[in-house]
Design a protein around this motif. Structure first.
Motif, PDB file in Angstrom:
ATOM      1  N   LEU A  33      32.800  42.623  39.490  1.00  0.00           N
ATOM      2  CA  LEU A  33      31.637  43.615  39.254  1.00  0.00           C
ATOM      3  C   LEU A  33      31.961  44.982  39.092  1.00  0.00           C
ATOM      4  O   LEU A  33      33.016  45.281  39.651  1.00  0.00           O
ATOM      5  N   THR A  34      31.417  45.669  38.216  1.00  0.00           N
ATOM      6  CA  THR A  34      31.642  46.985  37.959  1.00  0.00           C
ATOM      7  C   THR A  34      30.426  47.895  37.880  1.00  0.00           C
ATOM      8  O   THR A  34      29.372  47.406  37.543  1.00  0.00           O
ATOM      9  N   LEU A  35      30.662  48.842  38.839  1.00  0.00           N
ATOM     10  CA  LEU A  35      29.573  50.035  38.818  1.00  0.00           C
ATOM     11  C   LEU A  35      30.085  51.228  38.554  1.00  0.00           C
ATOM     12  O   LEU A  35      30.738  52.151  39.295  1.00  0.00           O
ATOM     13  N   GLY A  36      30.008  51.525  37.390  1.00  0.00           N
ATOM     14  CA  GLY A  36      30.688  52.842  36.592  1.00  0.00           C
ATOM     15  C   GLY A  36      31.933  52.637  36.915  1.00  0.00           C
ATOM     16  O   GLY A  36      32.915  51.574  36.563  1.00  0.00           O
ATOM     17  N   ASP A  37      32.778  53.604  37.591  1.00  0.00           N
ATOM     18  CA  ASP A  37      34.260  53.411  37.720  1.00  0.00           C
ATOM     19  C   ASP A  37      34.462  52.882  39.088  1.00  0.00           C
ATOM     20  O   ASP A  37      35.649  52.816  39.460  1.00  0.00           O
ATOM     21  N   ILE A  38      33.515  52.147  39.690  1.00  0.00           N
ATOM     22  CA  ILE A  38      33.864  51.243  40.854  1.00  0.00           C
ATOM     23  C   ILE A  38      34.207  49.862  40.524  1.00  0.00           C
ATOM     24  O   ILE A  38      33.258  49.352  39.792  1.00  0.00           O
ATOM     25  N   ARG A  39      34.979  49.249  40.835  1.00  0.00           N
ATOM     26  CA  ARG A  39      35.557  47.832  40.550  1.00  0.00           C
ATOM     27  C   ARG A  39      35.196  47.028  42.134  1.00  0.00           C
ATOM     28  O   ARG A  39      35.955  47.395  42.946  1.00  0.00           O
TER      29      ARG A  39
END
Length: 308
Positions: A33-39
């Motif tokens: 899952l990705t939230l912007g630059d968070i993986r």
């Protein structure tokens, strides 16, 4: 959802133990899952083999039977998966819980193999955040020499959870079936006592990551919300512990919870919130890759898995 006693030979052969004997190894497949630059990756620590009564005993048997039939479940043996969340953001590599290690259940303790499949070694982990201190979430903390496995990590846990397991009276008050939980938790937490910090409900424990009190399964259980702008993922731990009765009848007491009534109230409140806000969830014991959503139905709720 954690095993109160070692499974009987019958339960072992009916569940994960039989798979191990037959050479059927746990899948290390993961969701990304990705939230912007968070993986975020959801990786496997294998599965548990639980006596069905561990969850079902407090429930009304006549109303439970059609739910078991609907989900093709055995009343005697359950085999929930164990899904650990890995987050990489900037220079941080964060584990939310650490699995059960080799000493708890015969078909669990495969987290290191799952991380290796992603190219992540124990020494790469910079932070470990615990939802709670039950064995399948904590006992993977130590290596074969009884030293902390994640040598470069700092640790965080809810203050109420820490206080409960570190209380020397807990081993006597928790009940015989869970006394080993108390002994095991205290011994492991003492190993990281000089390298752990505490958080409370609503606090941001690192950028974009906040604690959400979900007490009941354990006295200080925390869910973790990861947010980037308008996107959010809720790491549930065990506050919603399965995809069947927890959703169909969240108000029912579950034998897996230490405070059964408190946990039921937590589930109801959280289900309403998650369904209304359409928040993506990661469930430690939810099927598939553990990710999905909560939908409200006429009579309860339903887990909607997400393919990622």
């Amino acid at each position: 959802m954690d095993l109160p006693v070692k499974p009987s030979r019958r339960a072992f052969l009916a569940g994960g133990g039989a798979a191990a004997l037959l050479g059927l190894h746990p899948k290390f497949a993961h969701a990304e899952l990705t939230l912007g630059d968070i993986r975020m990756d959801v990786v496997s620590d294998g599965s548990l083999t639980l006596p069905g009564g561990f969850i079902f005993d407090p429930m009304p048997k006549d109303k439970l039977a059609p739910i078991l039939n609907k989900f093709s479940l055995s009343a005697d043996v359950l085999e929930p998966p164990c899904n650990v969340t890995l987050m990489r953001h900037g220079d941080r590599t964060v584990l939310f819980d650490v699995g059960s290690g080799p000493d708890f259940a015969p078909n669990s303790g495969v987290l290191l193999k799952s991380l290796d499949a992603l190219g992540v070694a124990p020494e790469d982990v910079t932070d470990v955040v615990f939802t709670h201190a039950h064995p399948d979430h904590l006992w993977g903390l130590l290596d074969d020499f009884d030293d902390p496995l994640f040598t470069q990590a700092s640790y965080q846990i809810g203050k109420a959870e820490w206080d409960y397991w570190m209380d020397p009276n807990t081993v006597d008050s928790i009940g015989d079936a869970r006394a080993s939980f108390a002994v095991g938790a205290k011994r492991r937490l003492e190993m990281i006592e000089d390298n752990i910090t505490f958080f409370n409900d609503g606090e941001e424990i690192m950028p974009g990551v906040a604690a959400r009190a979900t007490f009941g399964h354990t006295p200080g259980h925390m869910a973790i919300e990861v947010r980037n702008g308008t996107e959010a993922v809720m790491i549930l731990g065990d506050c919603i512990g399965n995809h069947h009765v927890a959703f169909e009848k969240p108000e029912w007491n579950s034998g897996s919870d230490q405070d059964q009534e408190g946990a039921a109230q937590t589930r109801l409140r959280l289900m309403d919130q998650l369904a209304a806000e359409k928040t993506r969830i990661i469930g430690y014991h939810l099927p598939g890759n553990g990710t999905g959503y909560v939908d409200k139905t006429a009579s309860g709720y339903v887990f909607v898995p997400e393919d990622t």
